[in-house]
Design an enzyme around this catalytic site. Structure first.
Site, PDB file in Angstrom:
ATOM      1  CG  ASP A 103      -6.305  -7.738  -2.518  1.00 23.16           C
ATOM      2  OD1 ASP A 103      -5.861  -6.580  -2.689  1.00 23.16           O
ATOM      3  OD2 ASP A 103      -6.407  -8.247  -1.375  1.00 23.16           O
ATOM      4  CG  ASP A 154      -1.733   1.775   0.757  1.00 19.65           C
ATOM      5  OD1 ASP A 154      -1.308   0.606   0.822  1.00 19.65           O
ATOM      6  OD2 ASP A 154      -0.981   2.754   0.587  1.00 19.65           O
ATOM      7  CE1 TYR A 206       2.394  -4.827  -1.440  1.00 15.33           C
ATOM      8  CE2 TYR A 206       0.205  -5.102  -0.527  1.00 15.33           C
ATOM      9  CZ  TYR A 206       1.495  -4.675  -0.393  1.00 15.33           C
ATOM     10  OH  TYR A 206       1.921  -4.095   0.778  1.00 15.33           O
ATOM     11  CD  GLU A 254       5.990   3.390  -3.256  1.00 17.72           C
ATOM     12  OE1 GLU A 254       5.164   2.758  -3.908  1.00 17.72           O
ATOM     13  OE2 GLU A 254       5.777   3.747  -2.065  1.00 17.72           O
TER      14      GLU A 254
HETATM   15  N1  SAM Z   1       1.529  -1.472  -6.682  1.00 20.58           N
HETATM   16  C1  SAM Z   1       2.363  -2.331  -5.861  1.00 20.58           C
HETATM   17  C2  SAM Z   1       1.913  -3.752  -5.990  1.00 20.58           C
HETATM   18  O1  SAM Z   1       0.790  -3.987  -6.464  1.00 20.58           O
HETATM   19  O2  SAM Z   1       2.686  -4.663  -5.618  1.00 20.58           O
HETATM   20  C3  SAM Z   1       2.369  -1.846  -4.383  1.00 20.58           C
HETATM   21  C4  SAM Z   1       1.068  -1.890  -3.665  1.00 20.58           C
HETATM   22  S1  SAM Z   1       1.173  -1.216  -2.009  1.00 20.58           S
HETATM   23  C5  SAM Z   1      -0.233  -1.846  -1.224  1.00 20.58           C
HETATM   24  C6  SAM Z   1       0.720   0.485  -2.277  1.00 20.58           C
HETATM   25  C7  SAM Z   1       1.903   1.387  -2.555  1.00 20.58           C
HETATM   26  O3  SAM Z   1       1.418   2.694  -2.878  1.00 20.58           O
HETATM   27  C8  SAM Z   1       2.828   1.568  -1.359  1.00 20.58           C
HETATM   28  O4  SAM Z   1       4.154   1.261  -1.737  1.00 20.58           O
HETATM   29  C9  SAM Z   1       2.664   3.039  -0.972  1.00 20.58           C
HETATM   30  O5  SAM Z   1       3.862   3.595  -0.449  1.00 20.58           O
HETATM   31  C10 SAM Z   1       2.258   3.661  -2.291  1.00 20.58           C
HETATM   32  N2  SAM Z   1       1.473   4.900  -2.164  1.00 20.58           N
HETATM   33  C11 SAM Z   1       0.398   5.072  -1.374  1.00 20.58           C
HETATM   34  N3  SAM Z   1      -0.081   6.332  -1.485  1.00 20.58           N
HETATM   35  C12 SAM Z   1       0.723   6.963  -2.391  1.00 20.58           C
HETATM   36  C13 SAM Z   1       0.747   8.291  -2.925  1.00 20.58           C
HETATM   37  N4  SAM Z   1      -0.156   9.207  -2.530  1.00 20.58           N
HETATM   38  N5  SAM Z   1       1.700   8.605  -3.829  1.00 20.58           N
HETATM   39  C14 SAM Z   1       2.631   7.679  -4.212  1.00 20.58           C
HETATM   40  N6  SAM Z   1       2.644   6.398  -3.722  1.00 20.58           N
HETATM   41  C15 SAM Z   1       1.708   6.047  -2.828  1.00 20.58           C
END
Ligand code: SAM
Length: 213
Positions: free
Chosen positions: A154, A118, A193, A69
């Site tokens: 989603d 994301d 999420y 993370e």
């Molecule tokens: N997987 C979780 C969920 O489904 O509840 C969190 C989803 S959130 C939209 C996306 C997460 O991915 C964020 O906490 C972000 O900080 C992390 N993230 C994005 N790019 C990343 C990367 N290159 N390496 C590690 N984490 C990353």
């Protein structure tokens, strides 16, 4: 994900090395020593607040889970859960997936989970999507032959893009679901999420993509 400033997060990571190993690059090639067994390693990229990885670890005690993370202020919530539940087969790393090859050796990881990554909808940000070829190269570089990427989202646009990216890469697609919660998958562990979006009526997409050896 909204990120609140939690300056104490890094202190908390340092105080809990049993869950957040220090200097993860020093563990490259030796993750079995960290877990003290040779069980397969499954990696979640973008682990968020940890509900999925901790749920999976409880469901599968013979698998070792590593959650990556980027955001310390998000990861600290995962660490709090882990301390409370004291699950032995989970480690958390406050690292960027871009640095995977400095953390894991070739053939060290058996599976990668990507959950609600994301979407980066603008074309100019395509390379930031965690299912872009650049990231698939990184996953493949640390995975065993025929390793799998399990993906849930989603976001229909990101799902379509990812199916395309996986197939252009020559991966084999399995278990493609256009409506996970109406499917017969019995052991699905929900992410934060996933709970949020599905409770608002959003459809959840899922697939498994396997590298060819
Ligand atoms: N997987 C979780 C969920 O489904 O509840 C969190 C989803 S959130 C939209 C996306 C997460 O991915 C964020 O906490 C972000 O900080 C992390 N993230 C994005 N790019 C990343 C990367 N290159 N390496 C590690 N984490 C990353």
């Amino acid at each position: 994900m909204r990120q609140r400033n939690k300056p104490w997060a890094e202190d908390m990571f340092a105080k809990n090395p049993q869950f957040v190993p220090t200097n993860p690059t020093d563990r490259k090639g030796n993750w079995k020593d960290v877990f003290d067994n040779s069980n397969p390693i499954h990696l979640e990229v973008g682990t968020g607040k940890g509900q999925f990885i901790i749920g999976m670890a409880r469901q599968n005690p013979d698998v070792n889970y590593v959650g990556l993370e980027l955001s310390s202020s998000v990861m600290v919530s995962a660490l709090e859960k882990l301390i409370e539940e004291d699950v032995p087969n989970v480690r958390l790393l406050n690292e960027n997936a871009q640095d995977l090859s400095t953390i894991f050796e070739e053939n060290e990881v058996s599976r990668v989970y990507l959950n609600f990554s994301d979407p980066w909808p603008k074309n100019r940000h395509e390379k930031r999507r965690l299912t872009n070829k650049t990231f698939l190269d990184l996953y493949r570089g640390v995975m065993k032959p025929n390793g799998e990427v399990h993906f849930k989202t989603d976001n229909q646009g990101l799902f379509e893009y990812s199916l395309h990216s996986f197939s252009l890469y020559g991966m084999i697609l399995n278990q493609v679901s256009l409506n996970l919660h109406q499917s017969n998958m019995e052991d699905n562990v929900m992410t934060e999420y996933e709970e949020k979006f599905s409770s608002k009526g959003s459809r959840i997409y899922r697939c498994e993509a396997q590298f060819r050896s």
